[in-house]
Design an enzyme around this catalytic site. Structure first.
Site, PDB file in Angstrom:
ATOM      1  N   ALA A  63       0.859  -1.394  -0.056  1.00  0.00           N
ATOM      2  CA  ALA A  63       0.023   0.108   0.238  1.00  0.00           C
ATOM      3  C   ALA A  63       0.868   1.106   0.175  1.00  0.00           C
ATOM      4  O   ALA A  63       1.893   1.379   0.549  1.00  0.00           O
ATOM      5  CB  ALA A  63      -0.859  -0.197   1.186  1.00  0.00           C
ATOM      6  N   GLY A 104       1.055  -5.912   0.730  1.00  0.00           N
ATOM      7  CA  GLY A 104       0.173  -5.993  -0.180  1.00  0.00           C
ATOM      8  C   GLY A 104       0.449  -6.438  -1.672  1.00  0.00           C
ATOM      9  O   GLY A 104      -0.357  -6.989  -2.227  1.00  0.00           O
ATOM     10  N   GLU A 107       0.132  -9.978  -1.330  1.00  0.00           N
ATOM     11  CA  GLU A 107      -1.239 -10.343  -1.304  1.00  0.00           C
ATOM     12  C   GLU A 107      -1.741 -10.441  -2.913  1.00  0.00           C
ATOM     13  O   GLU A 107      -2.666 -11.143  -2.963  1.00  0.00           O
ATOM     14  CB  GLU A 107      -1.998  -9.677  -0.404  1.00  0.00           C
ATOM     15  CG  GLU A 107      -1.660  -9.750   0.921  1.00  0.00           C
ATOM     16  CD  GLU A 107      -2.148  -8.859   2.075  1.00  0.00           C
ATOM     17  OE1 GLU A 107      -2.795  -9.410   2.884  1.00  0.00           O
ATOM     18  OE2 GLU A 107      -1.802  -7.696   1.798  1.00  0.00           O
ATOM     19  N   GLU A 127       3.783  -7.087   8.026  1.00  0.00           N
ATOM     20  CA  GLU A 127       2.769  -6.040   8.536  1.00  0.00           C
ATOM     21  C   GLU A 127       3.111  -6.301  10.283  1.00  0.00           C
ATOM     22  O   GLU A 127       2.936  -5.145  10.781  1.00  0.00           O
ATOM     23  CB  GLU A 127       1.414  -6.554   8.022  1.00  0.00           C
ATOM     24  CG  GLU A 127       0.876  -6.119   6.500  1.00  0.00           C
ATOM     25  CD  GLU A 127       1.242  -7.102   5.516  1.00  0.00           C
ATOM     26  OE1 GLU A 127       0.760  -6.828   4.393  1.00  0.00           O
ATOM     27  OE2 GLU A 127       2.060  -8.003   5.774  1.00  0.00           O
TER      28      GLU A 127
END
Length: 253
Positions: A63, A104, A107, A127
């Site tokens: 992100a 991310g 992901e 994270e």
């Protein structure tokens, strides 16, 4: 565009294209990717997708923290993070990773169906090092793709693994030389598009749905897919092409 789009035969290529920001995901990326996936799903001539990066060393850094700090929404309404981790797809996506896929970014890879990676690729969900959790699918998808002990080590320490280790563990389908992940992903896509496209879509959809089903429900889902295929022209084309000793001419309809 923050996500480039290209059609190569029946293969669509989505290229994350914010190299100056290490392909960090902001609202514009999520909106663009979701719009492209929507068109991809609706286009009966597009059968397989490849997700790549325009950055030579980074697939995606996760992100965009500047966007988050500015209270910008980095999720899209339908696809979630990056406009794709929750998008309800029926067509397979192949991640072409030639660098770091962290947070991310990892992901996004987890949301794809297959992974081609170069030797310099790195996968990780750091994270917890930032007092966060991998909320864009990582918490449940990583333990589905890796042995639980390995997945938990990655989730709880935040430490990454190299592509060679990921290949050993079955996370990566194909390991290639640096700079060739996109071409290798296109070659893998080329193997898929040789097959009946509706059958490929049904195989993907069924496999996704069956993960937590009972045997009875899974057999019912298999039967549903077969009945659907019986109604397509490609169902008749497959045996006909075999008997006539020629390549099948799929319609994808």
């Amino acid at each position: 565009p923050v996500v480039l789009y290209e059609e190569l035969g029946h293969v669509a290529v989505f290229t994350l294209n914010r190299p100056a920001a290490r392909n960090a995901i902001n609202g514009k990326v999520s909106a663009r990717f979701e719009a492209l996936l929507t068109a991809f799903e609706r286009n009966s001539d597009m059968w397989v997708g490849v997700v790549a990066s325009s950055h030579p060393d980074v697939f995606c850094a996760g992100a965009d923290l500047k966007a988050i700090n500015a209270m910008e929404r980095v999720f899209s309404w339908k696809g979630g993070f990056a406009g794709m981790v929750q998008f309800p797809r029926t067509k397979p996506l192949i991640a072409a990773v030639d660098g770091k896929a962290l947070a991310g970014g990892c992901e996004i890879v987890l949301a794809c169906d297959l992974v081609v990676a170069s030797h310099k690729a790195v996968f990780g969900l750091p994270e917890v090092k930032r007092s966060l959790v991998a909320g864009a699918g990582g918490l449940f998808r990583l333990p589905q793709r890796l042995p639980r002990q390995v997945a938990m080590e990655m989730l709880l320490t935040g430490d990454p693994i190299m592509a060679s280790r990921a290949k050993e563990l079955g996370f990566v389908n194909e390991l290639v030389e640096p700079g060739s992940s996109r071409d290798a992903a296109l070659a893998l896509a080329g193997r898929i598009v040789q097959n009946a496209p509706v059958a490929v879509r049904e195989a993907k959809v069924c496999a996704d749905r069956m993960q937590l089903m009972s045997d009875d429900d899974a057999f019912n889902e298999s039967n549903r897919a077969l009945v659907k295929l019986f109604m397509t022209p490609d169902f008749r084309e497959g045996p006909r092409a075999f008997l006539e000793k020629r390549e099948p001419r799929w319609t994808g309809r």
